[in-house]
Design a protein around this motif. Structure first.
Motif, PDB file in Angstrom:
ATOM      1  N   ASN A  91       0.802  -1.225   0.000  1.00  6.78           N
ATOM      2  CA  ASN A  91       0.000   0.000   0.000  1.00  6.78           C
ATOM      3  C   ASN A  91       0.834   1.274   0.000  1.00  6.78           C
ATOM      4  OD1 ASN A  91      -3.055  -0.685   0.307  1.00  6.78           O
ATOM      5  ND2 ASN A  91      -1.916  -2.220   1.455  1.00  6.78           N
ATOM      6  N   GLY A  92       2.113   1.158  -0.337  1.00  9.70           N
ATOM      7  CA  GLY A  92       2.972   2.330  -0.461  1.00  9.70           C
ATOM      8  C   GLY A  92       3.202   3.081   0.841  1.00  9.70           C
ATOM      9  N   LEU A  93       3.148   2.367   1.948  1.00  5.43           N
ATOM     10  CA  LEU A  93       3.359   2.983   3.261  1.00  5.43           C
ATOM     11  C   LEU A  93       4.789   2.734   3.725  1.00  5.43           C
ATOM     12  CD1 LEU A  93       0.030   1.700   4.835  1.00  5.43           C
ATOM     13  CD2 LEU A  93       0.528   4.061   4.184  1.00  5.43           C
ATOM     14  N   SER A  94       5.235   3.522   4.675  1.00  4.60           N
ATOM     15  CA  SER A  94       6.535   3.319   5.284  1.00  4.60           C
ATOM     16  C   SER A  94       6.589   1.907   5.862  1.00  4.60           C
ATOM     17  CB  SER A  94       6.746   4.361   6.385  1.00  4.60           C
ATOM     18  OG  SER A  94       7.943   4.107   7.066  1.00  4.60           O
ATOM     19  N   GLN A  95       7.590   1.142   5.458  1.00  2.00           N
ATOM     20  CA  GLN A  95       7.686  -0.264   5.863  1.00  2.00           C
ATOM     21  C   GLN A  95       8.541  -0.402   7.122  1.00  2.00           C
ATOM     22  OE1 GLN A  95       8.539  -2.878   2.458  1.00  2.00           O
ATOM     23  NE2 GLN A  95       8.017  -1.116   1.178  1.00  2.00           N
ATOM     24  N   ASP A  96       7.863  -0.232   8.265  1.00  2.74           N
ATOM     25  CA  ASP A  96       8.559  -0.349   9.540  1.00  2.74           C
ATOM     26  C   ASP A  96       7.955  -1.417  10.447  1.00  2.74           C
ATOM     27  OD1 ASP A  96       6.192   0.891  10.252  1.00  2.74           O
ATOM     28  OD2 ASP A  96       7.134   2.762  10.913  1.00  2.74           O
ATOM     29  N   GLY A  97       6.842  -2.035  10.023  1.00  2.57           N
ATOM     30  CA  GLY A  97       6.205  -3.070  10.823  1.00  2.57           C
ATOM     31  C   GLY A  97       5.470  -2.537  12.037  1.00  2.57           C
ATOM     32  N   ILE A  98       5.329  -1.220  12.104  1.00  4.94           N
ATOM     33  CA  ILE A  98       4.643  -0.571  13.223  1.00  4.94           C
ATOM     34  C   ILE A  98       3.307  -0.025  12.719  1.00  4.94           C
ATOM     35  CG2 ILE A  98       4.743   1.352  14.863  1.00  4.94           C
ATOM     36  CD1 ILE A  98       7.840   1.049  14.754  1.00  4.94           C
ATOM     37  N   GLY A 110       1.062   2.658  12.930  1.00  2.09           N
ATOM     38  CA  GLY A 110       0.841   4.044  13.311  1.00  2.09           C
ATOM     39  C   GLY A 110      -0.450   4.527  12.675  1.00  2.09           C
ATOM     40  N   VAL A 111      -0.662   5.808  12.680  1.00  2.00           N
ATOM     41  CA  VAL A 111      -1.907   6.394  12.171  1.00  2.00           C
ATOM     42  C   VAL A 111      -2.157   6.023  10.711  1.00  2.00           C
ATOM     43  CG1 VAL A 111      -3.050   8.577  11.633  1.00  2.00           C
ATOM     44  CG2 VAL A 111      -1.920   8.284  13.832  1.00  2.00           C
ATOM     45  N   ASN A 112      -1.172   6.231   9.841  1.00  2.00           N
ATOM     46  CA  ASN A 112      -1.386   5.973   8.403  1.00  2.00           C
ATOM     47  C   ASN A 112      -1.681   4.507   8.125  1.00  2.00           C
ATOM     48  OD1 ASN A 112      -0.959   8.682   7.830  1.00  2.00           O
ATOM     49  ND2 ASN A 112       1.203   8.405   7.384  1.00  2.00           N
ATOM     50  N   THR A 113      -0.952   3.620   8.781  1.00  2.00           N
ATOM     51  CA  THR A 113      -1.187   2.186   8.580  1.00  2.00           C
ATOM     52  C   THR A 113      -2.554   1.788   9.132  1.00  2.00           C
ATOM     53  OG1 THR A 113       1.181   1.688   8.570  1.00  2.00           O
ATOM     54  CG2 THR A 113      -0.315  -0.138   9.077  1.00  2.00           C
ATOM     55  N   ALA A 114      -2.920   2.298  10.299  1.00  2.00           N
ATOM     56  CA  ALA A 114      -4.215   1.953  10.899  1.00  2.00           C
ATOM     57  C   ALA A 114      -5.368   2.394  10.006  1.00  2.00           C
ATOM     58  CB  ALA A 114      -4.346   2.582  12.282  1.00  2.00           C
ATOM     59  N   ILE A 115      -5.308   3.612   9.495  1.00  2.00           N
ATOM     60  CA  ILE A 115      -6.382   4.118   8.635  1.00  2.00           C
ATOM     61  C   ILE A 115      -6.435   3.333   7.329  1.00  2.00           C
ATOM     62  CG2 ILE A 115      -7.134   6.112   7.268  1.00  2.00           C
ATOM     63  CD1 ILE A 115      -6.278   7.865   9.689  1.00  2.00           C
TER      64      ILE A 115
END
Length: 166
Positions: free
Chosen positions: A55-62, A64-69
Motif C-alpha cells: 500500500n505504499g506505506l513506510s515499511q517499519d512493521g509498526i 501508526g496512524v497511516n497504517t491503521a487508517i
C-alpha cells in the motif's frame, strides 16, 4: 473537554485488545492466518510489513496512524459487494449514497445503470484506478478514503479502535 488517548503506535511486543483489531484487519485481507490473540508477535509484524509494502506505506512493521487508517479502509472495502452495470439493490444504493456524499450527482435508486457506470469510470480515472466501471475493492477503498478524509485523525483512530474519551 478531555483528550482522546491514542492506542497507537502498535508494534512487536504489544499485547492488548487493539492488536486484536489489527489482526482481524490482516486476516480479512488474507495477510495473516494465525489466531487473533492480541499479541503483536513476529507473524503480526510480518503481515503488517506486507500490507505496508503493498500500500505504499513506510515499511517499519509498526501500526501508526497511516497504517491503521489504511488497514481500516482496505479491510472495509474487501467486505463490500462487487458492483457493475445491471446490478440493483441495497449495495448499489449504498454506493450511490456514498458517492453523492462527496460528488452529489447520482440518483439514489439502487440501480447500477449507464449513468452510475459513467460516474464510476470518471471517478476511477480521476483516482488513477483501472477505469472499467466496476466497483471493486480498490474503487470502494478510494471512495471511502475521500468521504472520510475530513474526519479528524484522532476521531478516525478512536472509531477504528473503539476508544472513548478519557
Amino acid at each position: 473537554m478531555t483528550a482522546i488517548v491514542s492506542p497507537l503506535p502498535l508494534q512487536e511486543g504489544a499485547n492488548n485488545p487493539n492488536v486484536n483489531m489489527v489482526q482481524y484487519f490482516l486476516q480479512t485481507l488474507k495477510l495473516y492466518s494465525e489466531p487473533i490473540d492480541g499479541v503483536f508477535g513476529s507473524k503480526t509484524k510480518e503481515a503488517v510489513l506486507k500490507f505496508q509494502a503493498a500500500n505504499g506505506l513506510s515499511q517499519d512493521g509498526i501500526v501508526g496512524v497511516n497504517t491503521a487508517i489504511a488497514l481500516d479502509n482496505e479491510a472495509w472495502a474487501v467486505q463490500q459487494d462487487l458492483l457493475e452495470e445491471g446490478f440493483a439493490g441495497e449495495g448499489v444504493k449504498g454506493f450511490q449514497e456514498m458517492y453523492n456524499s462527496y460528488f452529489g450527482t447520482l440518483a439514489v435508486d439502487g440501480v447500477f445503470g449507464p449513468k452510475t457506470k459513467a460516474e464510476v469510470i470518471k471517478f476511477q480515472k480521476s483516482r488513477g484506478l483501472t477505469a472499467d466501471g466496476v466497483v471493486g475493492a480498490k474503487t470502494w477503498s478510494s471512495l471511502r478514503s475521500l468521504t472520510t478524509h475530513d474526519i479528524p485523525t484522532d476521531q478516525r483512530i478512536s472509531a477504528i479502535f473503539n476508544v472513548s474519551d478519557c
